[in-house]
Design a protein around this motif. Structure first.
Motif, PDB file in Angstrom:
ATOM      1  N   GLY A   1       0.795  -1.223   0.000  1.00  0.00           N
ATOM      2  CA  GLY A   1       0.000   0.000   0.000  1.00  0.00           C
ATOM      3  C   GLY A   1       0.824   1.267   0.000  1.00  0.00           C
ATOM      4  O   GLY A   1       0.268   2.361  -0.137  1.00  0.00           O
ATOM      5  N   TYR A   2       2.142   1.132   0.137  1.00  0.00           N
ATOM      6  CA  TYR A   2       3.021   2.307   0.178  1.00  0.00           C
ATOM      7  C   TYR A   2       4.085   2.281  -0.920  1.00  0.00           C
ATOM      8  O   TYR A   2       4.651   3.321  -1.261  1.00  0.00           O
ATOM      9  N   MET A   3       4.348   1.101  -1.501  1.00  0.00           N
ATOM     10  CA  MET A   3       5.491   0.949  -2.403  1.00  0.00           C
ATOM     11  C   MET A   3       5.232   1.522  -3.788  1.00  0.00           C
ATOM     12  O   MET A   3       4.120   1.439  -4.310  1.00  0.00           O
ATOM     13  N   LEU A   4       6.291   2.089  -4.350  1.00  0.00           N
ATOM     14  CA  LEU A   4       6.287   2.529  -5.740  1.00  0.00           C
ATOM     15  C   LEU A   4       6.996   1.459  -6.569  1.00  0.00           C
ATOM     16  O   LEU A   4       8.078   1.006  -6.196  1.00  0.00           O
ATOM     17  N   PRO A   5       6.404   1.015  -7.703  1.00  0.00           N
ATOM     18  CA  PRO A   5       6.954  -0.128  -8.435  1.00  0.00           C
ATOM     19  C   PRO A   5       8.237   0.219  -9.184  1.00  0.00           C
ATOM     20  O   PRO A   5       8.488   1.359  -9.576  1.00  0.00           O
ATOM     21  N   ARG A   6       9.010  -0.813  -9.419  1.00  0.00           N
ATOM     22  CA  ARG A   6      10.313  -0.671 -10.053  1.00  0.00           C
ATOM     23  C   ARG A   6      10.227  -0.172 -11.486  1.00  0.00           C
ATOM     24  O   ARG A   6      11.142   0.516 -11.972  1.00  0.00           O
ATOM     25  N   ASN A   7       9.130  -0.463 -12.177  1.00  0.00           N
ATOM     26  CA  ASN A   7       9.045  -0.067 -13.590  1.00  0.00           C
ATOM     27  C   ASN A   7       8.926   1.446 -13.782  1.00  0.00           C
ATOM     28  O   ASN A   7       9.011   1.934 -14.907  1.00  0.00           O
ATOM     29  N   LEU A   8       8.734   2.181 -12.707  1.00  0.00           N
ATOM     30  CA  LEU A   8       8.792   3.639 -12.819  1.00  0.00           C
ATOM     31  C   LEU A   8      10.223   4.083 -13.139  1.00  0.00           C
ATOM     32  O   LEU A   8      10.416   5.102 -13.816  1.00  0.00           O
ATOM     33  N   THR A   9      11.208   3.351 -12.644  1.00  0.00           N
ATOM     34  CA  THR A   9      12.638   3.528 -12.901  1.00  0.00           C
ATOM     35  C   THR A   9      13.159   4.850 -12.326  1.00  0.00           C
ATOM     36  O   THR A   9      12.395   5.761 -11.989  1.00  0.00           O
ATOM     37  N   TRP A  10      14.493   4.931 -12.267  1.00  0.00           N
ATOM     38  CA  TRP A  10      15.135   6.158 -11.786  1.00  0.00           C
ATOM     39  C   TRP A  10      14.966   7.316 -12.776  1.00  0.00           C
ATOM     40  O   TRP A  10      15.356   8.453 -12.477  1.00  0.00           O
ATOM     41  N   GLU A  11      14.385   7.046 -13.948  1.00  0.00           N
ATOM     42  CA  GLU A  11      14.086   8.118 -14.894  1.00  0.00           C
ATOM     43  C   GLU A  11      12.804   8.863 -14.531  1.00  0.00           C
ATOM     44  O   GLU A  11      12.490   9.900 -15.111  1.00  0.00           O
ATOM     45  N   ALA A  12      12.060   8.347 -13.574  1.00  0.00           N
ATOM     46  CA  ALA A  12      10.787   8.956 -13.185  1.00  0.00           C
ATOM     47  C   ALA A  12      11.016  10.325 -12.554  1.00  0.00           C
ATOM     48  O   ALA A  12      11.999  10.553 -11.846  1.00  0.00           O
ATOM     49  N   THR A  13      10.081  11.229 -12.804  1.00  0.00           N
ATOM     50  CA  THR A  13      10.065  12.504 -12.092  1.00  0.00           C
ATOM     51  C   THR A  13       9.219  12.351 -10.831  1.00  0.00           C
ATOM     52  O   THR A  13       8.474  11.375 -10.674  1.00  0.00           O
ATOM     53  N   PHE A  14       9.308  13.324  -9.976  1.00  0.00           N
ATOM     54  CA  PHE A  14       8.472  13.276  -8.774  1.00  0.00           C
ATOM     55  C   PHE A  14       6.996  13.394  -9.137  1.00  0.00           C
ATOM     56  O   PHE A  14       6.137  12.807  -8.469  1.00  0.00           O
ATOM     57  N   ASN A  15       6.690  14.111 -10.198  1.00  0.00           N
ATOM     58  CA  ASN A  15       5.297  14.148 -10.651  1.00  0.00           C
ATOM     59  C   ASN A  15       4.823  12.757 -11.066  1.00  0.00           C
ATOM     60  O   ASN A  15       3.670  12.377 -10.818  1.00  0.00           O
TER      61      ASN A  15
END
Length: 443
Positions: free
Chosen positions: A290-304
């Motif tokens: 319920g709190y985790m952000l998935p890995r497929n967002l990657t380090w390329e993700a922005t905070f938005n």
């Protein structure tokens, strides 16, 4: 220094008498002051920090958490005054200061007082103020030139969303702690043996509430215990990691910010317990559900991108956590991210640490890092250091380093640093500098 050497050094250190701390008592008698008016004078810099040094004195009295006042010495005039106050100096009357000093009489640009900042089981801001307990005012010619306080920052990311929202994780300044789970006050039953293991005083919740957003976590598997997975630093075990995870969740329930829970070190005997690695992964995903952000967002993700995912999952009222996993054990798990890259100087000398981190910052400025990375801003004691206690423990090492990192980060690294991880972080101004730096870099 490897784990075996660390164990040997700790055992030898127990029989070596630790060197006493030389305490400073530079208090000047205080009196009331009537000032003309307060102005925003941005070329005067002043802030408060909490000394990492601590000791047991006679009659078992604990000397700890002494407030330090820091200022820009180069701009000091002879008659300038600095006042430490138990209230916000919003009027022109600075009655009953806790402490008054004349900075022009001092060679250094900081002073350690004999006034202690209180311990908090869980810090909060019930008064809706970002300040806790103490304020400081810099006065020149009866005019308040600058003020500051010891701050809590439970929502600095979300409050800065217009600045950091379009930015990638690796492109903003993030304040962090080193060995975040190795926290303890000096009255721990393992005080002597943990002198070169304990790296923080504040618990995980308080670290986050004061503004830390990167947690460096080390986990070991203890198969003969009920909890199985524990935080540790070298040979010293601290507590079940489940307790620290709960503190992260408690924080994310009241803040929409993003936390990086970087499991950089994992100690598992995979030959004897081959199933333990997958058990740890399952445990983490269950605990952080319920709190985790998935890995497929990657380090390329922005905070938005991160906040949008939370919105789409109907979790916008809570913060999110990126849980990383030591790359040697990671595999292709969909929820656990690759570990943050540690830039580790591995030196016991402040000058050598500066040389190493300057080189790292130059590489960053050239765009050579396409991942999240952390400037590990602490000294690494050798076996000889531990046996002889030449650094006065990790507290003494932090006292040598932290105010230097303040200057390096503020004056030289604002455009190049990513995560900056500290020992005894309240002995620095890392949170404020990172918030300020993001405004300079992206504002």
């Amino acid at each position: 220094m490897n784990k075996i050497h660390f164990k040997v050094a700790i055992l030898l250190f127990v029989v070596v008498r630790a060197k006493p701390i030389r305490h400073q008592n530079n208090i000047v008698n205080s009196h009331s002051l009537e000032c003309q008016h307060a102005i925003d004078h941005t070329d005067i810099t002043i802030f408060l920090s909490i000394s990492p040094l601590a000791d047991r004195q006679e009659n078992n009295v604990i000397w700890e958490r002494k407030i330090e006042i820091n200022w820009s010495h180069g701009q000091t005039e002879d008659d300038d005054k600095i006042f430490l106050l138990p209230y916000y100096p919003e009027s022109c009357s600075l009655d009953n200061p806790v402490l008054e000093i004349t900075p022009g009489l001092l060679i250094k640009d900081w002073i350690r007082t004999n006034i202690s900042f209180p311990r908090y089981e869980r810090v909060n801001n019930d008064s809706n103020s970002i300040c806790k307990d103490f304020w400081v005012a810099y006065v020149r010619n009866n005019v308040i030139m600058a003020t500051d306080c010891i701050k809590v920052n439970p929502s600095w990311m979300s409050k800065s969303s217009s600045i950091i929202g379009p930015q990638k994780i690796r492109d903003i300044l993030i304040p962090g702690t080193h060995d975040s789970g190795a926290y303890s006050f000096i009255d721990s039953a393992l005080q002597i043996t943990t002198k070169y293991a304990t790296t923080q005083e504040e618990n995980i919740f308080n670290q986050l509430y004061f503004g830390i957003r990167y947690l460096d976590i080390r986990i070991q598997h203890l198969p003969n215990t009920t909890e199985l997975f524990w935080t540790h630093h070298g040979p010293i075990t601290y507590r079940p990691v489940k307790l620290d995870i709960q503190q992260v969740k408690d924080f994310l329930d009241i803040s929409k910010d993003i936390v990086i829970f970087d499991i950089h070190g994992i100690t598992i005997n995979t030959d004897k317990y081959p199933e333990a690695n997958e058990e740890l992964k399952a445990f983490l995903k269950e605990e952080f559900n319920g709190y985790m952000l998935p890995r497929n967002l990657t380090w390329e993700a922005t905070f938005n991108d991160l906040w949008l995912y939370r919105d789409e999952q109907r979790m916008a009222d809570k913060g999110g956590v990126i849980v990383t996993y030591n790359n040697d054990y990671l595999g292709d798990d969909s929820m656990l991210w690759e570990a943050v890259n540690h830039k580790w100087g591995n030196t016991n000398q402040v000058d050598d640490l500066k040389i190493f981190l300057d080189a790292v910052m130059e590489q960053s400025s050239q765009g050579l890092f396409n991942y999240a990375w952390s400037a590990m801003s602490q000294l690494t004691p050798t076996t000889v250091d531990i046996i002889g206690d030449t650094l006065n423990g990790l507290r003494g090492a932090a006292d040598l380093v932290n105010r230097n990192v303040n200057r390096w980060l503020h004056d030289e690294w604002l455009e190049s640093a990513n995560i900056v991880a500290m020992d005894f972080f309240l002995g620095s101004n890392v949170v404020d500098i990172c918030i300020f730096g993001n405004k300079i870099r992206h504002g």
